[in-house]
Structures are given as structure tokens and as C-alpha cells.
Design a protein around this motif. Structure first.
Motif, PDB file in Angstrom:
ATOM      1  N   ASN A 168      33.774  13.872 -41.066  1.00 19.08           N
ATOM      2  CA  ASN A 168      34.096  14.999 -40.186  1.00 19.08           C
ATOM      3  C   ASN A 168      33.267  15.033 -38.904  1.00 19.08           C
ATOM      4  O   ASN A 168      33.099  16.101 -38.313  1.00 19.08           O
ATOM      5  CB  ASN A 168      33.912  16.327 -40.936  1.00 19.08           C
ATOM      6  CG  ASN A 168      34.895  16.505 -42.072  1.00 19.08           C
ATOM      7  OD1 ASN A 168      36.005  15.976 -42.040  1.00 19.08           O
ATOM      8  ND2 ASN A 168      34.498  17.241 -43.097  1.00 19.08           N
ATOM      9  N   GLY A 169      32.739  13.910 -38.469  1.00 19.58           N
ATOM     10  CA  GLY A 169      31.974  13.909 -37.229  1.00 19.58           C
ATOM     11  C   GLY A 169      30.723  14.754 -37.285  1.00 19.58           C
ATOM     12  O   GLY A 169      30.395  15.468 -36.323  1.00 19.58           O
ATOM     13  N   TYR A 189      27.994   6.205 -35.869  1.00 19.13           N
ATOM     14  CA  TYR A 189      28.982   5.173 -35.568  1.00 19.13           C
ATOM     15  C   TYR A 189      30.309   5.862 -35.263  1.00 19.13           C
ATOM     16  O   TYR A 189      30.573   6.972 -35.719  1.00 19.13           O
ATOM     17  CB  TYR A 189      29.123   4.204 -36.749  1.00 19.13           C
ATOM     18  CG  TYR A 189      29.497   4.890 -38.048  1.00 19.13           C
ATOM     19  CD1 TYR A 189      30.829   4.975 -38.458  1.00 19.13           C
ATOM     20  CD2 TYR A 189      28.524   5.481 -38.862  1.00 19.13           C
ATOM     21  CE1 TYR A 189      31.179   5.600 -39.637  1.00 19.13           C
ATOM     22  CE2 TYR A 189      28.875   6.125 -40.040  1.00 19.13           C
ATOM     23  CZ  TYR A 189      30.199   6.176 -40.419  1.00 19.13           C
ATOM     24  OH  TYR A 189      30.543   6.822 -41.581  1.00 19.13           O
ATOM     25  N   PRO A 190      31.191   5.212 -34.497  1.00 16.64           N
ATOM     26  CA  PRO A 190      32.474   5.843 -34.147  1.00 16.64           C
ATOM     27  C   PRO A 190      33.541   5.606 -35.204  1.00 16.64           C
ATOM     28  O   PRO A 190      33.619   4.538 -35.812  1.00 16.64           O
ATOM     29  CB  PRO A 190      32.841   5.147 -32.832  1.00 16.64           C
ATOM     30  CG  PRO A 190      32.228   3.784 -32.955  1.00 16.64           C
ATOM     31  CD  PRO A 190      30.957   3.963 -33.755  1.00 16.64           C
ATOM     32  N   ALA A 225      32.860   2.751 -41.822  1.00 16.71           N
ATOM     33  CA  ALA A 225      31.664   2.921 -42.647  1.00 16.71           C
ATOM     34  C   ALA A 225      31.285   1.627 -43.349  1.00 16.71           C
ATOM     35  O   ALA A 225      30.096   1.276 -43.440  1.00 16.71           O
ATOM     36  CB  ALA A 225      31.895   4.032 -43.668  1.00 16.71           C
ATOM     37  N   LEU A 226      32.290   0.917 -43.841  1.00 18.65           N
ATOM     38  CA  LEU A 226      32.023  -0.351 -44.522  1.00 18.65           C
ATOM     39  C   LEU A 226      31.387  -1.358 -43.576  1.00 18.65           C
ATOM     40  O   LEU A 226      30.491  -2.114 -43.977  1.00 18.65           O
ATOM     41  CB  LEU A 226      33.320  -0.898 -45.103  1.00 18.65           C
ATOM     42  CG  LEU A 226      33.222  -2.160 -45.951  1.00 18.65           C
ATOM     43  CD1 LEU A 226      32.318  -1.939 -47.158  1.00 18.65           C
ATOM     44  CD2 LEU A 226      34.619  -2.592 -46.394  1.00 18.65           C
ATOM     45  N   THR A 253      32.148  10.885 -33.600  1.00 20.64           N
ATOM     46  CA  THR A 253      30.900  10.206 -33.888  1.00 20.64           C
ATOM     47  C   THR A 253      30.471  10.601 -35.295  1.00 20.64           C
ATOM     48  O   THR A 253      30.101  11.752 -35.543  1.00 20.64           O
ATOM     49  CB  THR A 253      29.800  10.575 -32.880  1.00 20.64           C
ATOM     50  OG1 THR A 253      30.203  10.169 -31.576  1.00 20.64           O
ATOM     51  CG2 THR A 253      28.488   9.883 -33.234  1.00 20.64           C
ATOM     52  N   MET A 254      30.577   9.665 -36.216  1.00 23.42           N
ATOM     53  CA  MET A 254      30.203   9.931 -37.601  1.00 23.42           C
ATOM     54  C   MET A 254      28.696   9.791 -37.765  1.00 23.42           C
ATOM     55  O   MET A 254      28.053   8.980 -37.093  1.00 23.42           O
ATOM     56  CB  MET A 254      30.926   8.965 -38.535  1.00 23.42           C
ATOM     57  CG  MET A 254      32.439   9.039 -38.463  1.00 23.42           C
ATOM     58  SD  MET A 254      33.068  10.684 -38.906  1.00 23.42           S
ATOM     59  CE  MET A 254      34.844  10.403 -38.825  1.00 23.42           C
ATOM     60  N   VAL A 255      28.142  10.587 -38.676  1.00 26.21           N
ATOM     61  CA  VAL A 255      26.700  10.603 -38.907  1.00 26.21           C
ATOM     62  C   VAL A 255      26.463  10.382 -40.395  1.00 26.21           C
ATOM     63  O   VAL A 255      26.578  11.314 -41.204  1.00 26.21           O
ATOM     64  CB  VAL A 255      26.070  11.931 -38.438  1.00 26.21           C
ATOM     65  CG1 VAL A 255      24.549  11.873 -38.610  1.00 26.21           C
ATOM     66  CG2 VAL A 255      26.445  12.229 -36.990  1.00 26.21           C
ATOM     67  N   GLY A 256      26.178   9.143 -40.771  1.00 29.54           N
ATOM     68  CA  GLY A 256      25.995   8.797 -42.167  1.00 29.54           C
ATOM     69  C   GLY A 256      24.539   8.795 -42.577  1.00 29.54           C
ATOM     70  O   GLY A 256      23.622   8.927 -41.754  1.00 29.54           O
ATOM     71  N   HIS A 257      24.333   8.625 -43.864  1.00 28.59           N
ATOM     72  CA  HIS A 257      22.983   8.615 -44.454  1.00 28.59           C
ATOM     73  C   HIS A 257      22.826   7.311 -45.220  1.00 28.59           C
ATOM     74  O   HIS A 257      23.521   7.075 -46.217  1.00 28.59           O
ATOM     75  CB  HIS A 257      22.819   9.815 -45.395  1.00 28.59           C
ATOM     76  CG  HIS A 257      21.519   9.846 -46.134  1.00 28.59           C
ATOM     77  ND1 HIS A 257      20.347  10.324 -45.574  1.00 28.59           N
ATOM     78  CD2 HIS A 257      21.198   9.453 -47.404  1.00 28.59           C
ATOM     79  CE1 HIS A 257      19.368  10.235 -46.461  1.00 28.59           C
ATOM     80  NE2 HIS A 257      19.864   9.698 -47.581  1.00 28.59           N
ATOM     81  N   LEU A 258      21.928   6.469 -44.745  1.00 27.49           N
ATOM     82  CA  LEU A 258      21.683   5.164 -45.356  1.00 27.49           C
ATOM     83  C   LEU A 258      20.386   5.213 -46.154  1.00 27.49           C
ATOM     84  O   LEU A 258      19.341   5.620 -45.632  1.00 27.49           O
ATOM     85  CB  LEU A 258      21.592   4.086 -44.282  1.00 27.49           C
ATOM     86  CG  LEU A 258      21.387   2.648 -44.761  1.00 27.49           C
ATOM     87  CD1 LEU A 258      22.621   2.147 -45.511  1.00 27.49           C
ATOM     88  CD2 LEU A 258      21.078   1.731 -43.574  1.00 27.49           C
ATOM     89  N   ALA A 259      20.453   4.808 -47.413  1.00 26.71           N
ATOM     90  CA  ALA A 259      19.279   4.773 -48.290  1.00 26.71           C
ATOM     91  C   ALA A 259      19.044   3.340 -48.741  1.00 26.71           C
ATOM     92  O   ALA A 259      19.972   2.670 -49.210  1.00 26.71           O
ATOM     93  CB  ALA A 259      19.486   5.687 -49.500  1.00 26.71           C
ATOM     94  N   LEU A 260      17.804   2.881 -48.586  1.00 24.89           N
ATOM     95  CA  LEU A 260      17.443   1.498 -48.889  1.00 24.89           C
ATOM     96  C   LEU A 260      16.401   1.454 -49.990  1.00 24.89           C
ATOM     97  O   LEU A 260      15.432   2.221 -49.984  1.00 24.89           O
ATOM     98  CB  LEU A 260      16.882   0.807 -47.650  1.00 24.89           C
ATOM     99  CG  LEU A 260      17.770   0.776 -46.408  1.00 24.89           C
ATOM    100  CD1 LEU A 260      16.998   0.220 -45.220  1.00 24.89           C
ATOM    101  CD2 LEU A 260      19.017  -0.045 -46.671  1.00 24.89           C
ATOM    102  N   PRO A 261      16.566   0.532 -50.939  1.00 23.50           N
ATOM    103  CA  PRO A 261      15.542   0.372 -51.976  1.00 23.50           C
ATOM    104  C   PRO A 261      14.310  -0.322 -51.422  1.00 23.50           C
ATOM    105  O   PRO A 261      14.338  -0.882 -50.317  1.00 23.50           O
ATOM    106  CB  PRO A 261      16.247  -0.498 -53.018  1.00 23.50           C
ATOM    107  CG  PRO A 261      17.226  -1.298 -52.227  1.00 23.50           C
ATOM    108  CD  PRO A 261      17.679  -0.407 -51.110  1.00 23.50           C
ATOM    109  N   ALA A 262      13.243  -0.309 -52.191  1.00 23.39           N
ATOM    110  CA  ALA A 262      12.025  -1.013 -51.793  1.00 23.39           C
ATOM    111  C   ALA A 262      12.284  -2.515 -51.742  1.00 23.39           C
ATOM    112  O   ALA A 262      13.234  -3.035 -52.345  1.00 23.39           O
ATOM    113  CB  ALA A 262      10.897  -0.709 -52.778  1.00 23.39           C
TER     114      ALA A 262
END
Length: 242
Positions: free
Chosen positions: A68-69, A12-13, A100-101, A18-27
Motif C-alpha cells: 500500500n505504498g 522500491y517502486p 518485492a521478489l 513507493t513501497m516500504v518493506g522490512h528486510l531482516a537478515l540473520p547473523a
């Protein structure tokens, strides 16, 4: 509660990068409380990704966001050249936090009414700026992020704030602790400050050592304690109830 998690990378910008995040989802498929997780100045790495995964295992939607992109700075001077101007600009920090939010709230599994933030160093400062901007977070927890804001803006914080710091942290010394406490108290914030005796800066991060910078060192006992303190904050303010 222990669940099976899934993860994915999200781009996402923000801040012209271009930011590169890590999304973790529960079951499961239902909505869950969500955690915005901010990294320290060098950037997002596997330490914070694993923390997001651990939160998902407990039933939270968790986004470890990027600052930090997509870069992780190994050179301290290069990191400071990026971090110091950012820390001096509350509006830039807020823009990074809001971007991010928005990603976290757009995730269908996120309960938008139950979002909290935890952050380390620069990431924690960003979350505090979201609080000072009046963003509806249910809790803010920070490590090594006793930054103070523009006069009067802490009064906009709408949630409990917990902060942790090492007693021997030369970057967040006693005068900074006092200034942070005075700001929170004057604003009427529900705040707590935990000082971990003998710990230095970045004491929570298992890969740091004095060679990085004097006053920076891992403290495994306090790293574990501070994680438990963060989980206790989340259990109080955004509990996973199903």
C-alpha cells in the motif's frame, strides 16, 4: 537455530507507489534461504515485521513486503477500496510480487535458488499469483488467501502449496475453500488445506477484533498453531542447513 539478526527498511517502486518493506537478515555473512512475506489488506505493520524478524532468528533472509505504498489502513472502507480492485487484477498483484521478489533476490545474503513465500490475505493472494505465473518458489504458504486464478494458470505452480483458513471465516467460506481445492487438484499441485475450527477471518492477527468488521477476530490458540504449520512447511521445503 537462534541467531542475532539485523534489520533495515527498503524502498522500491511498484504499482505506481513507493513501497516500504522490512528486510531482516540473520547473523553471519553467507547466503541463506529466503522468505518473501506478504501482509494482509490493511498493509505492512509491526505484526508482519516481527514475523520477518522471527524468521531471521531462525536463519532465513526475510523480506516483509509492502502493498500500500507505506500506508496501514485503519478504515475498513478505505482498505477495501484499495484491496478489492487489486485482488481483481492478477497482473497488478504479480507486478507487486515481482518487485518485492527482485529486492529480496538482490540482497547478497539471499540464496536465489532457495526462496519461498508466505502471505496473509492480500499478501497471500499475491504469492499465489507469483506461483501461477511460474515463478520459481520452493513453497507457498498462505493464511486467509484462498483466491482462485485465471483458468489453467495454477498448472504453472512449481512448488508445494499450504493454505490455512478459519472454519468460521465469512470472507473465505466453504464454497471458496472448495473452489480453491478444486483448482489446485485439477492443476496437479502438491497442495494442503488446514481448516482451523472456530476461527474467523484474520485469526492470526493479535490486534484485530469484531469492531473492525463482523467475522474478524483474533484466535490466539490457532494463531500459534498456524505459525507452527508455516514453520513446518519451510523446514520441509527450504530448510536452514547451516
Amino acid at each position: 537455530m537462534t541467531t542475532t539478526l539485523t534489520t533495515r527498511t527498503v524502498s522500491y517502486p511498484a504499482d505506481g507507489l513507493t513501497m516500504v518493506g522490512h528486510l531482516a537478515l540473520p547473523a553471519g555473512t553467507g547466503r541463506r534461504p529466503a522468505i518473501l512475506l506478504g501482509p494482509e489488506g490493511p498493509g505492512l505493520n509491526d505484526v508482519q515485521r516481527r514475523r520477518a524478524d522471527a524468521l531471521a532468528e531462525l536463519g532465513y533472509v526475510a523480506l516483509a513486503f509492502d502493498i500500500n505504498g507505506g500506508r496501514w489502513f485503519t478504515d475498513p472502507q478505505e482498505m477495501l477500496a484499495r484491496a478489492l480492485p487489486l485482488l481483481a487484477d492478477p497482473d497488478r498483484m504479480r507486478d507487486i510480487g515481482h518487485a518485492a521478489l527482485d529486492v529480496l533476490r538482490a540482497e547478497p545474503r539471499t540464496d536465489p535458488d532457495r526462496v519461498a513465500g508466505i502471505g496473509y490475505g492480500t499478501g497471500g493472494a499475491i504469492l499465489l499469483e507469483l506461483g501461477r505465473a511460474g515463478v520459481d518458489l520452493k513453497a507457498i504458504g498462505t493464511i486467509n488467501a484462498l483466491t482462485t486464478g485465471r483458468p489453467g494458470e495454477a498448472a504453472h505452480i512449481r512448488c508445494p502449496v499450504w493454505a490455512g483458513v478459519g472454519s468460521e471465516d465469512p470472507i473465505m467460506p466453504a464454497v471458496q475453500r472448495d473452489a480453491f481445492a478444486a483448482e489446485m487438484q485439477a492443476a496437479g499441485v502438491d497442495w494442503r488445506l488446514t481448516v482451523y475450527g472456530g476461527a474467523e477471518h484474520a485469526f492470526h492477527h493479535p490486534t484485530v477484533e469484531h469492531a473492525v468488521r463482523p467475522g474478524v477476530a483474533y484466535h490466539p490458540r490457532h494463531a500459534e498453531r498456524s505459525w507452527r504449520d508455516i514453520l513446518a512447511l519451510l523446514a520441509e521445503c527450504v530448510p536452514v542447513t547451516d
